[in-house]
Scaffold this active site. Structure first.
Site, PDB file in Angstrom:
ATOM      1  CD  GLU A  64      52.421 -71.663  -3.364  1.00  0.00           C
ATOM      2  OE1 GLU A  64      53.436 -71.296  -3.993  1.00  0.00           O
ATOM      3  OE2 GLU A  64      51.351 -71.995  -3.927  1.00  0.00           O
TER       4      GLU A  64
ATOM      5  CE  LYS B 149      50.557 -62.184 -10.911  1.00  0.00           C
ATOM      6  NZ  LYS B 149      50.803 -63.552 -11.419  1.00  0.00           N
TER       7      LYS B 149
ATOM      8  CD  GLU C 273      53.277 -63.216 -14.023  1.00  0.00           C
ATOM      9  OE1 GLU C 273      52.444 -63.390 -14.908  1.00  0.00           O
ATOM     10  OE2 GLU C 273      53.172 -63.682 -12.890  1.00  0.00           O
TER      11      GLU C 273
ATOM     12  CG  ASN D 272      54.143 -69.072 -12.693  1.00  0.00           C
ATOM     13  OD1 ASN D 272      53.343 -68.798 -11.797  1.00  0.00           O
ATOM     14  ND2 ASN D 272      54.318 -68.310 -13.751  1.00  0.00           N
TER      15      ASN D 272
ATOM     16  CG  HIS E 247      47.236 -73.667  -5.087  1.00  0.00           C
ATOM     17  ND1 HIS E 247      47.267 -73.702  -6.462  1.00  0.00           N
ATOM     18  CD2 HIS E 247      48.304 -72.932  -4.708  1.00  0.00           C
ATOM     19  CE1 HIS E 247      48.296 -73.003  -6.889  1.00  0.00           C
ATOM     20  NE2 HIS E 247      48.949 -72.519  -5.843  1.00  0.00           N
TER      21      HIS E 247
ATOM     22  CG  HIS F 111      52.325 -72.795  -9.352  1.00  0.00           C
ATOM     23  ND1 HIS F 111      53.374 -72.981  -8.475  1.00  0.00           N
ATOM     24  CD2 HIS F 111      51.344 -72.186  -8.634  1.00  0.00           C
ATOM     25  CE1 HIS F 111      53.049 -72.495  -7.287  1.00  0.00           C
ATOM     26  NE2 HIS F 111      51.815 -72.011  -7.354  1.00  0.00           N
TER      27      HIS F 111
ATOM     28  NE  ARG G 150      54.108 -61.465  -9.371  1.00  0.00           N
ATOM     29  CZ  ARG G 150      53.346 -60.583  -8.749  1.00  0.00           C
ATOM     30  NH1 ARG G 150      53.474 -59.301  -8.977  1.00  0.00           N
ATOM     31  NH2 ARG G 150      52.427 -60.972  -7.899  1.00  0.00           N
TER      32      ARG G 150
ATOM     33  NE  ARG H 257      37.103 -43.992 -13.550  1.00  0.00           N
ATOM     34  CZ  ARG H 257      36.038 -43.224 -13.439  1.00  0.00           C
ATOM     35  NH1 ARG H 257      35.894 -42.442 -12.392  1.00  0.00           N
ATOM     36  NH2 ARG H 257      35.128 -43.226 -14.383  1.00  0.00           N
TER      37      ARG H 257
HETATM   38  N1  NAD Z   1      47.023 -62.997  -5.516  1.00  0.00           N
HETATM   39  C1  NAD Z   1      47.988 -63.884  -5.542  1.00  0.00           C
HETATM   40  O1  NAD Z   1      49.150 -63.563  -5.856  1.00  0.00           O
HETATM   41  C2  NAD Z   1      47.698 -65.281  -5.143  1.00  0.00           C
HETATM   42  C3  NAD Z   1      48.733 -66.169  -4.848  1.00  0.00           C
HETATM   43  C4  NAD Z   1      48.404 -67.460  -4.394  1.00  0.00           C
HETATM   44  C5  NAD Z   1      47.075 -67.826  -4.261  1.00  0.00           C
HETATM   45  N2  NAD Z   1      46.084 -66.935  -4.567  1.00  0.00           N
HETATM   46  C6  NAD Z   1      44.670 -67.293  -4.404  1.00  0.00           C
HETATM   47  O2  NAD Z   1      44.458 -67.581  -3.047  1.00  0.00           O
HETATM   48  C7  NAD Z   1      43.351 -68.464  -2.914  1.00  0.00           C
HETATM   49  C8  NAD Z   1      43.702 -69.520  -1.901  1.00  0.00           C
HETATM   50  O3  NAD Z   1      43.993 -68.905  -0.673  1.00  0.00           O
HETATM   51  P1  NAD Z   1      43.993 -69.711   0.692  1.00  0.00           P
HETATM   52  O4  NAD Z   1      44.720 -70.971   0.504  1.00  0.00           O
HETATM   53  O5  NAD Z   1      44.403 -68.766   1.737  1.00  0.00           O
HETATM   54  O6  NAD Z   1      42.468 -70.151   0.821  1.00  0.00           O
HETATM   55  P2  NAD Z   1      41.194 -69.493   1.544  1.00  0.00           P
HETATM   56  O7  NAD Z   1      41.239 -68.044   1.567  1.00  0.00           O
HETATM   57  O8  NAD Z   1      40.006 -70.150   0.930  1.00  0.00           O
HETATM   58  O9  NAD Z   1      41.331 -70.043   3.029  1.00  0.00           O
HETATM   59  C9  NAD Z   1      41.272 -71.434   3.268  1.00  0.00           C
HETATM   60  C10 NAD Z   1      40.187 -71.790   4.288  1.00  0.00           C
HETATM   61  O10 NAD Z   1      40.642 -71.445   5.581  1.00  0.00           O
HETATM   62  C11 NAD Z   1      39.714 -70.595   6.244  1.00  0.00           C
HETATM   63  N3  NAD Z   1      40.524 -69.719   7.074  1.00  0.00           N
HETATM   64  C12 NAD Z   1      41.267 -68.674   6.692  1.00  0.00           C
HETATM   65  N4  NAD Z   1      42.016 -68.221   7.705  1.00  0.00           N
HETATM   66  C13 NAD Z   1      41.730 -68.995   8.764  1.00  0.00           C
HETATM   67  C14 NAD Z   1      42.200 -69.040  10.094  1.00  0.00           C
HETATM   68  N5  NAD Z   1      43.177 -68.232  10.527  1.00  0.00           N
HETATM   69  N6  NAD Z   1      41.683 -69.973  10.927  1.00  0.00           N
HETATM   70  C15 NAD Z   1      40.743 -70.856  10.476  1.00  0.00           C
HETATM   71  N7  NAD Z   1      40.273 -70.873   9.227  1.00  0.00           N
HETATM   72  C16 NAD Z   1      40.771 -69.955   8.384  1.00  0.00           C
HETATM   73  C17 NAD Z   1      38.934 -69.937   5.155  1.00  0.00           C
HETATM   74  O11 NAD Z   1      37.640 -69.580   5.582  1.00  0.00           O
HETATM   75  C18 NAD Z   1      38.880 -71.047   4.092  1.00  0.00           C
HETATM   76  O12 NAD Z   1      37.821 -71.932   4.393  1.00  0.00           O
HETATM   77  C19 NAD Z   1      43.068 -68.987  -4.304  1.00  0.00           C
HETATM   78  O13 NAD Z   1      41.906 -68.382  -4.789  1.00  0.00           O
HETATM   79  C20 NAD Z   1      44.262 -68.533  -5.132  1.00  0.00           C
HETATM   80  O14 NAD Z   1      43.932 -68.275  -6.467  1.00  0.00           O
HETATM   81  C21 NAD Z   1      46.377 -65.687  -4.998  1.00  0.00           C
HETATM   82 ZN    ZN Z   2      50.699 -71.266  -5.732  1.00  0.00          ZN
END
Ligand code: NAD
Ligand code: ZN
Length: 366
Positions: free
Chosen positions: A188, A146, A240, A249, A269, A252, A245, A124
């Site tokens: 972003e 999130k 949200e 988007n 993305h 998006h 918030r 929890r």
């Molecule tokens: N929680 C939220 O508010 C929120 C907001 C935006 C996106 N997201 C989520 O985030 C995810 C995307 O995140 P992301 O773009 O960071 O992708 P990711 O975590 O997949 O990282 C991208 C790639 O880079 C590699 N990597 C990470 N750090 C590295 C580094 N310093 N050096 C070399 N390689 C590295 C990872 O292994 C991966 O292959 C999606 O699932 C999305 O839904 C969540």
């Molecule tokens: Zn985004």
């Protein structure tokens, strides 16, 4: 080093936390956790980040006298799954993880969302830290609480709000990020300027080339400002509810449609969001809500950062298909199309009930 406070009132406790942003600060994580009384931690990372950065975090925690486990999941979006989350729950049970154990997510948004969800749900709720190693994570996913995983039926369908105890954004970790991942994250950053901060947008225009080349001091400044803007939005609409918030988007709704239509993994993305922001600005101009000149300015800034403002050639993006995807978007209400649209640089509005014919025009126009 800069510290950005995320101020969150709690019912009986203060849930506020800091986003620490600077070069080389990952090495100080052990002291940070020790100062919070942590005696035990579990690091969750992915295969790419484990050797590059997570081991340094582990060394720092060990040096601070914190007992430590390191769990590694495969890199990439498929790890945000029920199966991988269940595997981590089982690992936690096997390791007799309890509520005094701090979870440290070291990686990008995938690791952050997954580890955050596991931390939110195991026993929890366990204390959580984000060590954000992608630009997306540093300016977006690690801030705001999130967390979640994907189902076959859709992205982020299962999740929880779970705020971290702290976020560490070490700019140095961005140096090892693959070029396409880095540039994608800049979308972003541009978004924050467009939705909230005209002066920041102008600053980005001035420094676009240097930022795209990852020039250290400028990059740190861009991450700090973006993180502060995200923190500000989260503080005012944590769950949200007020609609504030929703400004995050921007780009998006269109972006998700392109991302989905392209097929999994074809567009990153941020690339899809860049195309989405370009389309949203066009739609705003068609609705006479935004001067044409601003549409071009945003396109040019995206272009100078190495981001697309048009969908790539050769992929089928039929407007009808994109519209159908947008109508299914989880942010759509009753099938009616609504969009976050700019009214000038630094300001957006939620526009309900947009005529699909005008959306089609925005999808086709260049
Ligand atoms: N929680 C939220 O508010 C929120 C907001 C935006 C996106 N997201 C989520 O985030 C995810 C995307 O995140 P992301 O773009 O960071 O992708 P990711 O975590 O997949 O990282 C991208 C790639 O880079 C590699 N990597 C990470 N750090 C590295 C580094 N310093 N050096 C070399 N390689 C590295 C990872 O292994 C991966 O292959 C999606 O699932 C999305 O839904 C969540
Ligand atoms: Zn985004």
């Amino acid at each position: 080093m800069a510290t950005i406070r995320v101020s969150l009132a709690g019912e009986d406790t203060d849930r506020s936390y800091d986003v620490a942003c600077g070069r080389g600060i990952l090495a100080g994580i052990g002291q940070r956790l020790a100062a919070c009384g942590a005696a035990r931690a579990v690091i969750i990372t992915d295969e790419a980040v484990a050797d590059l950065h997570a081991r340094r975090a582990a060394d720092s925690l060990a040096a601070a006298g914190i007992a430590l486990e390191l769990l590694t999941v495969p890199s990439g979006e498929p790890s945000k799954s029920v199966a991988v989350a269940a595997g981590l729950w089982d690992d936690f049970a096997r390791l007799a993880v309890d509520r005094a154990t701090h979870v440290v997510a070291v990686g990008g948004g995938v690791v952050g969302d997954l580890a955050g969800f596991v931390a939110a749900t195991f026993a929890r709720g366990l204390p959580l830290w984000h060590v954000a190693t992608t630009l997306v994570a540093q300016v977006d996913s690690a801030i705001g609480g999130k967390t979640g995983i994907n189902l076959a039926g859709g992205k982020n369908l299962v999740g929880a709000f779970w705020q971290p105890r702290g976020v560490i954004a070490d700019i140095e970790t961005l140096e090892t990020l693959p070029e396409r991942e880095f540039v994608s994250g800049l979308a972003e950053v541009v978004k924050y300027g467009m939705i909230l901060d005209a002066a920041f947008f102008e600053w980005l225009e001035e420094h676009a080339a240097a930022l795209a080349a990852r020039q250290g001091d400028l990059l740190a400044a861009a991450v700090e400002r973006s993180a502060a803007l995200k923190a500000h939005v989260v503080e005012r609409d944590e769950r949200e509810i007020t609609g504030l918030r929703a400004v995050l988007n921007y780009g998006h709704t269109f972006g998700h449609a392109y991302e989905t239509a392209a097929g999994y993994g074809v567009l990153l993305h941020g690339e899809a969001v860049a195309i989405g922001m370009a389309r949203a600005a066009r739609l705003a101009a068609i609705l006479d809500r935004l001067p044409e000149e601003v549409v071009g300015r945003q396109d040019r800034l995206l272009g100078r950062m190495g981001l697309p403002s048009e969908a790539p050639q050769g992929l089928a993006f039929a407007p009808d298909n994109l519209l159908a995807i947008m109508a299914r978007d989880k942010k759509t209400v009753g099938g009616r199309l609504r969009f976050v649209l700019p009214s000038r640089i630094g300001q957006v509005e939620l526009v309900p009930d947009v005529d699909p014919a005008l959306v089609t025009q925005a999808l086709l126009g260049s």
